[in-house]
Design a protein around this motif. Structure first.
Motif, PDB file in Angstrom:
ATOM      1  N   VAL A 290       0.843  -1.201   0.000  1.00 25.93           N
ATOM      2  CA  VAL A 290       0.000   0.000   0.000  1.00 25.93           C
ATOM      3  C   VAL A 290       0.878   1.251   0.000  1.00 25.93           C
ATOM      4  O   VAL A 290       1.712   1.447   0.879  1.00 25.93           O
TER       5      VAL A 290
ATOM      6  N   TRP B 277      -7.519  -1.460  -4.717  1.00 29.95           N
ATOM      7  CA  TRP B 277      -7.565  -2.544  -3.746  1.00 29.95           C
ATOM      8  C   TRP B 277      -7.775  -3.894  -4.406  1.00 29.95           C
ATOM      9  O   TRP B 277      -7.218  -4.905  -3.960  1.00 29.95           O
TER      10      TRP B 277
ATOM     11  N   PRO C 272     -10.697  -1.198   4.221  1.00 27.22           N
ATOM     12  CA  PRO C 272      -9.586  -0.715   3.405  1.00 27.22           C
ATOM     13  C   PRO C 272      -9.615   0.801   3.187  1.00 27.22           C
ATOM     14  O   PRO C 272      -8.576   1.461   3.279  1.00 27.22           O
TER      15      PRO C 272
END
Length: 280
Positions: A219, A227, A254
């Motif tokens: 990330v 994602w 997320p």
């Protein structure tokens, strides 16, 4: 805060990812730590540290000296003191086994006082390091303690777990249990038994943690995050399962995790594992 760390010389490097010294004033006092593929030793040389399990049935703990932690399969929280001075060890998941005389299952998802495992070690380290020794000296003292505690003969089954675990590490958890057992020439039940004895979790659970760690490291909060692509690259082929596991491991969806990372970027000079995060 300042983070100084390095990989120790052989034979410690077979069991330890790094030893480190953490000093200074924390930017955030409370931190959340998701499951990561490591076990830990913390030697605290400053004020008390508070730890809190994400399982509300587990009572919180306070440590003024130090503690061991095995592999965690759920997130936990800790509170730094106002000023931090700490030396620590990131063990490989199987790496604590030759240093402690405790079943791995007794350290999984638990923190255990340092002196309950290594008697009188905190006083010895504290007396040698004191309040002013530089980070390099603190790490040298800690490495000497590790060398003195390393078993002459590895525990039975450790070599099998170390090699199978190394394959999981290299593949970021992408190998199936069947592939691991075929490569090792053992049954799935035998491999699971040895993993639970040396790590405290099964190969399947360990693969899940490696897979999640790969995703978290991928990330980049400074850029747009796809994602679905990150999840698929990390080995998640079911979006609903990915979302549930991500929320369970971090305490955030997320999108909420990304927003948190953007509000509180990691401190410069820290290892880029994107693991610990401010408890928002």
């Amino acid at each position: 805060m300042e983070y100084v760390g390095h990989v120790p010389a052989p034979p410690l490097d077979r069991f330890v990812d790094d030893v480190y010294c953490l000093t200074g004033v924390p930017r955030h006092r409370w931190m959340t730590v998701p499951p990561m593929p490591s076990a830990h030793l913390f030697v605290n040389l400053s004020g008390p540290v508070r730890l809190r399990d994400s399982d509300p049935s587990v009572p919180p703990a306070v440590f003024a000296d130090g503690w061991f932690m095995g592999v965690w399969t759920r997130r936990f929280h800790f509170e730094y003191p106002a000023r931090v001075r700490l030396v620590g060890v990131h063990f490989k998941p199987w790496g604590m086994s030759p240093f402690v005389d405790l079943p791995a299952a007794e350290l999984r998802d638990r923190w255990v006082p340092l002196d309950a495992v290594w008697q009188r070690s905190w006083d010895r380290i504290r007396n040698r390091v004191g309040d002013t020794a530089p980070a390099t000296e603190a790490l040298r003292v800690l490495e000497e303690e590790l060398r003195s505690r390393l078993a002459e003969e590895p525990p039975r089954g450790l070599d099998l777990v170390r090699h199978a675990g190394g394959r999981l590490e290299a593949s970021h958890g992408a190998l199936s249990v069947g592939a691991l057992t075929d490569a090792a020439g053992v049954s799935g039940n035998h491999l699971a038994t040895q993993f639970k004895a040396q790590i405290g979790v099964t190969p399947k659970r360990m693969a899940r943690i490696y897979r999640f760690a790969r995703l978290i490291v991928s990330v980049d909060a400074l850029r747009p995050v796809d994602w679905s692509e990150l999840a698929q690259t990390a080995g998640y082929f079911d979006r609903a399962h990915f979302s549930r596991e991500f929320t369970d491991f971090t305490g955030h969806t997320p999108a909420a995790y990304l927003a948190l990372r953007r509000r509180f970027p990691p401190e410069k000079g820290f290892p880029p594992d994107n693991g610990p995060m401010p408890a928002d």
